[in-house]
Design a protein around this motif. Structure first.
Motif, mmCIF file in Angstrom:
data_model
loop_
_atom_site.group_PDB
_atom_site.id
_atom_site.type_symbol
_atom_site.label_atom_id
_atom_site.label_comp_id
_atom_site.label_asym_id
_atom_site.label_seq_id
_atom_site.Cartn_x
_atom_site.Cartn_y
_atom_site.Cartn_z
ATOM 1 N N PRO A 309 0.843 -1.213 0.000
ATOM 2 C CA PRO A 309 0.000 0.000 0.000
ATOM 3 C C PRO A 309 0.865 1.246 0.000
ATOM 4 N N ASP A 310 0.334 2.330 -0.562
ATOM 5 C CA ASP A 310 1.119 3.561 -0.633
ATOM 6 C C ASP A 310 1.515 4.060 0.750
ATOM 7 N N PHE A 311 0.552 4.111 1.670
ATOM 8 C CA PHE A 311 0.853 4.591 3.027
ATOM 9 C C PHE A 311 0.081 3.766 4.058
ATOM 10 N N ILE A 312 0.780 3.388 5.128
ATOM 11 C CA ILE A 312 0.163 2.761 6.292
ATOM 12 C C ILE A 312 0.439 3.651 7.501
ATOM 13 N N PHE A 313 -0.586 3.885 8.309
ATOM 14 C CA PHE A 313 -0.474 4.709 9.511
ATOM 15 C C PHE A 313 -0.873 3.873 10.717
ATOM 16 N N PRO A 314 -0.233 4.020 11.906
ATOM 17 C CA PRO A 314 0.916 4.902 12.150
ATOM 18 C C PRO A 314 2.188 4.393 11.461
ATOM 19 N N LEU A 315 2.472 3.050 11.569
ATOM 20 C CA LEU A 315 3.669 2.488 10.951
ATOM 21 C C LEU A 315 3.374 1.067 10.490
ATOM 22 N N ILE A 316 4.150 0.542 9.573
ATOM 23 C CA ILE A 316 3.943 -0.822 9.110
ATOM 24 C C ILE A 316 4.212 -1.812 10.244
ATOM 25 N N SER A 317 5.094 -1.467 11.179
ATOM 26 C CA SER A 317 5.345 -2.354 12.320
ATOM 27 C C SER A 317 4.094 -2.485 13.183
ATOM 28 N N ASN A 318 3.299 -1.417 13.290
ATOM 29 C CA ASN A 318 2.030 -1.497 14.023
ATOM 30 C C ASN A 318 1.057 -2.423 13.302
ATOM 31 N N TYR A 319 1.090 -2.373 11.992
ATOM 32 C CA TYR A 319 0.179 -3.213 11.201
ATOM 33 C C TYR A 319 0.461 -4.689 11.449
ATOM 34 N N HIS A 320 1.735 -5.059 11.523
ATOM 35 C CA HIS A 320 2.099 -6.471 11.708
ATOM 36 C C HIS A 320 2.060 -6.897 13.172
ATOM 37 N N ASP A 321 1.870 -5.968 14.084
ATOM 38 C CA ASP A 321 1.741 -6.277 15.514
ATOM 39 C C ASP A 321 0.276 -6.587 15.808
ATOM 40 N N ALA A 327 -8.538 -0.753 15.039
ATOM 41 C CA ALA A 327 -9.257 0.513 14.859
ATOM 42 C C ALA A 327 -8.315 1.699 14.757
ATOM 43 N N ARG A 328 -7.046 1.519 15.168
ATOM 44 C CA ARG A 328 -6.101 2.621 15.094
ATOM 45 C C ARG A 328 -5.240 2.576 13.832
ATOM 46 N N LEU A 329 -5.468 1.585 12.981
ATOM 47 C CA LEU A 329 -4.723 1.468 11.730
ATOM 48 C C LEU A 329 -5.453 2.199 10.610
ATOM 49 N N THR A 330 -4.686 2.812 9.710
ATOM 50 C CA THR A 330 -5.254 3.518 8.559
ATOM 51 C C THR A 330 -4.420 3.212 7.329
ATOM 52 N N MET A 331 -5.095 3.018 6.210
ATOM 53 C CA MET A 331 -4.398 2.842 4.934
ATOM 54 C C MET A 331 -4.833 3.938 3.983
ATOM 55 N N SER A 402 -8.883 17.015 6.905
ATOM 56 C CA SER A 402 -9.689 16.087 7.707
ATOM 57 C C SER A 402 -9.009 14.736 7.824
ATOM 58 N N PHE A 403 -8.366 14.301 6.754
ATOM 59 C CA PHE A 403 -7.646 13.029 6.831
ATOM 60 C C PHE A 403 -6.484 13.127 7.814
ATOM 61 N N LEU A 404 -5.754 14.235 7.790
ATOM 62 C CA LEU A 404 -4.648 14.420 8.732
ATOM 63 C C LEU A 404 -5.133 14.378 10.171
ATOM 64 N N GLU A 405 -6.275 14.997 10.416
ATOM 65 C CA GLU A 405 -6.848 14.992 11.771
ATOM 66 C C GLU A 405 -7.177 13.569 12.206
ATOM 67 N N LEU A 406 -7.738 12.776 11.280
ATOM 68 C CA LEU A 406 -8.057 11.390 11.601
ATOM 69 C C LEU A 406 -6.805 10.589 11.891
ATOM 70 N N ALA A 407 -5.762 10.746 11.059
ATOM 71 C CA ALA A 407 -4.519 9.992 11.248
ATOM 72 C C ALA A 407 -3.847 10.366 12.570
ATOM 73 N N ARG A 408 -3.869 11.648 12.914
ATOM 74 C CA ARG A 408 -3.271 12.092 14.190
ATOM 75 C C ARG A 408 -4.045 11.533 15.377
ATOM 76 N N LEU A 409 -5.363 11.537 15.276
ATOM 77 C CA LEU A 409 -6.202 11.031 16.372
ATOM 78 C C LEU A 409 -5.938 9.557 16.622
ATOM 79 N N ARG A 410 -5.794 8.788 15.550
ATOM 80 C CA ARG A 410 -5.531 7.352 15.717
ATOM 81 C C ARG A 410 -4.096 7.101 16.175
ATOM 82 N N GLN A 411 -3.206 8.002 15.803
ATOM 83 C CA GLN A 411 -1.814 7.872 16.200
ATOM 84 C C GLN A 411 -1.638 8.154 17.684
ATOM 85 N N ASN A 412 -2.368 9.167 18.166
ATOM 86 C CA ASN A 412 -2.261 9.587 19.578
ATOM 87 C C ASN A 412 -3.651 9.657 20.189
ATOM 88 N N PRO A 413 -4.257 8.532 20.475
ATOM 89 C CA PRO A 413 -5.639 8.543 20.998
ATOM 90 C C PRO A 413 -5.719 9.152 22.390
#
Length: 413
Positions: A309-321, A327-331, A402-413
């Motif tokens: 995928p082009d971008f995974i949030f917060p990090l690809i290591s979080n995705y594989h953990d 609910a905190r992962l975003t693609m 709005s997407f940035l706000e969503l990514a930040r919220l999931r990154q730092n809940p």
């Protein structure tokens, strides 16, 4: 003609939906468009006899990246002219004929037909498949919201504010083969010196494009910054490309090579570079925006089946953990234009059922956005492109901020 407006490329345009008779190629080898009287505003009053316009025919659909293209002609005349001259019968009956070709063989009832006159007295005849994104984009480009009557709807004035060529209009014009003529010659010497007279890596060129715009940061308005950076990079790239390709073509010509293969390879290489660069540039500028806003991400991280995928949030290591909350992962997938390729992202990250797709494509059809909703794909566009969509679609679209706000919220809940 005004620079930066549609009048720079077209003297007039006419649109209509094809009737069953017009789309039936089995009738004869010569076919006639109906309701053509209005075309006098752009084609003029036919002089004695018939007027044959050289024409480029295109058939466009969302399923194919490249249009079907064929050169041909359109014949314009008044079939009652002889009767008026010889018998004083005061009647006018205008006709526009076209021969059977690859484009007419693809046309179907309800498809959109666009007849556009260029400044060199040639015509472009475009057929766009019914209910597709490209159909909507062409209607939006030329300022038509609806085509209610069976004849042609015509515009011979293309210098209003609606006709100003912005980034969205450039995207559509390129799809119909219109080369944008805007360049930035004042930057050429600087680019040749900086990049040693060659094409740099895309990430270097994107950084240069951003640095060439003073007093613009994504901190305050990421939506505006993304469009401005993409526009500037496109203009700078065309300027550098024109110079470097011109040099290579001159060298090939002066060398006396008779074989056409080197010329063909040069053009093919240039086209491939254009296609790959646009997507990479978008990702490069998005990376800068994420960094500016403190959003952590991984670009082209590997997920299941070696997909990237082009971008995974917060990090690809979080995705594989597997202990990291789903609910905190975003693609986020990024595509400068979508067409039907948006479906490619559906299986790119199995842990993330709701995908986000950022594009710069204006006026995607309601059929397509409805399918995206059904497949749990959220469309993200810079705010300035939202107006090219219907009111109903706009309420669902997400902008970059709005997407940035969503990514930040999931990154730092």
């Amino acid at each position: 003609m005004k620079q930066g407006y549609l009048s720079q490329y077209f003297e007039g345009v006419a649109l209509k939906h094809l009737s069953a008779v017009e789309a039936d190629v089995n009738c004869s080898n010569q076919h006639e468009f109906n309701g053509v009287g209005a075309l006098r505003d752009i084609l003029g009053e036919p002089p004695d006899g018939k007027v044959r316009f050289s024409a480029k025919f295109l058939y466009l659909t969302d399923q194919d990246d490249e249009p079907i293209v064929e050169d041909g002609f359109l014949t314009w005349y008044d079939s009652r002219q002889k009767a008026r001259l010889e018998r004083n019968v005061m009647r006018w009956e205008y006709r526009l004929y076209f021969p059977t070709n690859l484009v007419s063989q693809c046309a179907a009832e309800g498809d959109l037909l666009v007849i556009a006159k260029r400044s060199d007295d040639t015509l472009i005849a475009i057929v766009a498949e019914k209910d597709t994104t490209i159909e909507r984009q062409l209607m939006w480009l030329f300022g038509f919201s609806d085509l209610t009557h069976p004849g042609f709807s015509v515009k011979s004035e293309l210098e209003t504010e609606q006709d100003r060529i912005g980034f969205a209009a450039q995207v559509v014009l390129e799809q119909i083969g219109v080369e944008i003529e805007e360049e930035a010659p004042n930057f050429l010497d600087q680019m040749l010196d900086r990049f040693n007279g060659s094409f740099p890596k895309t990430i270097e060129f994107s950084a240069y494009a951003r640095s060439s715009i003073q007093d613009l940061s994504s901190h305050d308005d990421p939506d505006t910054a993304l469009i401005a950076w993409m526009e500037r990079e496109e203009i700078l790239f065309r300027t550098l490309e024109k110079h470097l390709l011109g040099e290579k073509l001159r060298n090939l010509t002066q060398s006396g090579i008779e074989d056409t293969e080197p010329f063909v390879k040069l053009v093919q290489s240039a086209l491939q570079r254009r296609k790959s660069r646009a997507g990479s540039a978008l990702e490069n500028h998005l990376e800068q925006i994420f960094t500016d806003h403190g959003v952590t991400y991984t670009r082209t991280g590997v997920t299941e089946r070696n997909l990237k995928p082009d971008f995974i949030f917060p990090l690809i290591s979080n995705y594989h953990d597997m202990s990291f909350p789903q609910a905190r992962l975003t693609m986020l997938a990024s595509k400068s234009t979508c067409k039907d390729r948006w479906r490619q992202i559906l299986n790119e990250a199995s842990r993330i059922p709701d995908k986000h797709l950022l594009t710069l494509e204006p006026s995607i059809s309601e059929n397509q956005t409805t399918e995206m909703k059904d497949e749990r794909v959220q469309l993200v566009l810079p705010r300035g492109l939202h107006a090219t969509y219907t009111v109903a679609q706009q309420s669902w679209l997400m902008d970059v901020a709005s997407f940035l706000e969503l990514a930040r919220l999931r990154q730092n809940p």
